[in-house]
Design an enzyme around this catalytic site. Structure first.
Site, PDB file in Angstrom:
ATOM      1  N   TYR A 241      70.124  54.655  60.753  1.00 60.46           N
ATOM      2  CA  TYR A 241      70.144  53.527  61.551  1.00 60.46           C
ATOM      3  C   TYR A 241      68.650  52.997  62.130  1.00 60.46           C
ATOM      4  O   TYR A 241      68.303  51.819  61.633  1.00 60.46           O
ATOM      5  CB  TYR A 241      71.193  53.562  62.570  1.00 60.46           C
ATOM      6  CG  TYR A 241      71.389  52.319  63.487  1.00 60.46           C
ATOM      7  CD1 TYR A 241      72.304  51.350  63.162  1.00 60.46           C
ATOM      8  CD2 TYR A 241      70.548  52.213  64.484  1.00 60.46           C
ATOM      9  CE1 TYR A 241      72.324  50.156  64.170  1.00 60.46           C
ATOM     10  CE2 TYR A 241      70.498  51.105  65.536  1.00 60.46           C
ATOM     11  CZ  TYR A 241      71.517  49.927  64.932  1.00 60.46           C
ATOM     12  OH  TYR A 241      71.457  48.955  65.797  1.00 60.46           O
TER      13      TYR A 241
ATOM     14  N   HIS B 214      66.150  49.887  60.948  1.00 67.37           N
ATOM     15  CA  HIS B 214      65.414  48.889  61.951  1.00 67.37           C
ATOM     16  C   HIS B 214      63.971  49.141  61.788  1.00 67.37           C
ATOM     17  O   HIS B 214      63.351  48.071  62.460  1.00 67.37           O
ATOM     18  CB  HIS B 214      66.159  49.254  63.076  1.00 67.37           C
ATOM     19  CG  HIS B 214      67.563  48.512  63.397  1.00 67.37           C
ATOM     20  ND1 HIS B 214      68.658  48.989  62.927  1.00 67.37           N
ATOM     21  CD2 HIS B 214      67.862  47.055  63.991  1.00 67.37           C
ATOM     22  CE1 HIS B 214      69.630  48.203  63.164  1.00 67.37           C
ATOM     23  NE2 HIS B 214      69.131  47.303  63.541  1.00 67.37           N
TER      24      HIS B 214
ATOM     25  N   TYR C 171      64.462  40.286  72.143  1.00 63.00           N
ATOM     26  CA  TYR C 171      65.391  40.856  71.663  1.00 63.00           C
ATOM     27  C   TYR C 171      64.873  42.515  71.420  1.00 63.00           C
ATOM     28  O   TYR C 171      64.076  42.780  70.722  1.00 63.00           O
ATOM     29  CB  TYR C 171      65.934  40.345  70.369  1.00 63.00           C
ATOM     30  CG  TYR C 171      67.185  40.968  69.984  1.00 63.00           C
ATOM     31  CD1 TYR C 171      68.093  41.672  70.653  1.00 63.00           C
ATOM     32  CD2 TYR C 171      67.689  40.726  68.412  1.00 63.00           C
ATOM     33  CE1 TYR C 171      69.260  42.317  70.288  1.00 63.00           C
ATOM     34  CE2 TYR C 171      68.861  41.561  67.979  1.00 63.00           C
ATOM     35  CZ  TYR C 171      69.500  42.262  68.584  1.00 63.00           C
ATOM     36  OH  TYR C 171      70.745  42.566  68.292  1.00 63.00           O
TER      37      TYR C 171
ATOM     38  N   TRP D  33      73.762  41.057  56.290  1.00 61.10           N
ATOM     39  CA  TRP D  33      73.374  41.918  57.274  1.00 61.10           C
ATOM     40  C   TRP D  33      74.457  42.651  58.076  1.00 61.10           C
ATOM     41  O   TRP D  33      74.200  44.238  57.953  1.00 61.10           O
ATOM     42  CB  TRP D  33      72.318  41.481  58.468  1.00 61.10           C
ATOM     43  CG  TRP D  33      71.903  42.549  59.527  1.00 61.10           C
ATOM     44  CD1 TRP D  33      72.552  42.863  60.632  1.00 61.10           C
ATOM     45  CD2 TRP D  33      70.717  43.625  59.065  1.00 61.10           C
ATOM     46  NE1 TRP D  33      71.517  43.863  61.080  1.00 61.10           N
ATOM     47  CE2 TRP D  33      70.544  44.355  60.255  1.00 61.10           C
ATOM     48  CE3 TRP D  33      69.777  43.720  58.098  1.00 61.10           C
ATOM     49  CZ2 TRP D  33      69.338  45.095  60.643  1.00 61.10           C
ATOM     50  CZ3 TRP D  33      68.742  44.689  58.088  1.00 61.10           C
ATOM     51  CH2 TRP D  33      68.797  45.330  59.303  1.00 61.10           C
TER      52      TRP D  33
END
Length: 103
Positions: A18, A22, A41, A76
């Site tokens: 994960y 990113h 964000y 995504w």
């Protein structure tokens, strides 16, 4: 402006992958987030899989809807869903109420 904080749970056995995903978010995904009003964000991840997200936007419901209408978001989310205990992250996030802010 709305400040939004949300929680999700990443599968513990998928944490490294994960994080790797990113480090290389698709440029078209980054562009879509910007164009649909997601600003400042950030994602924060604990070792047990608790994921905390924070963003600022003019209208969170509108920003979510605009992202939901993009092709890149659909792709995504489909790729990211297996990382989460609750399936697609854009459909399973739990938002928190803001109780204090120091500007």
């Amino acid at each position: 402006m709305e400040r939004v904080c949300f929680l999700l749970r990443v599968r513990p056995e998928r944490l490294d992958e994960y994080k790797e995903r990113h480090r290389a978010v698709w440029p078209e995904m980054l562009d879509a987030l910007t164009k649909t009003g997601w600003r400042n964000y950030s994602l924060f991840l604990s070792e047990d899989g608790l994921l905390v997200g924070y963003l600022e936007t003019d209208d969170f419901a509108a920003a979510q809807q605009a992202m939901a209408e993009t092709d890149v978001n659909s792709r995504w989310q489909a790729e990211m869903a297996p990382f989460f205990e609750a399936g697609r992250p854009d459909e399973g996030l739990f938002t928190l109420a803001e109780v204090f802010h120091l500007d």
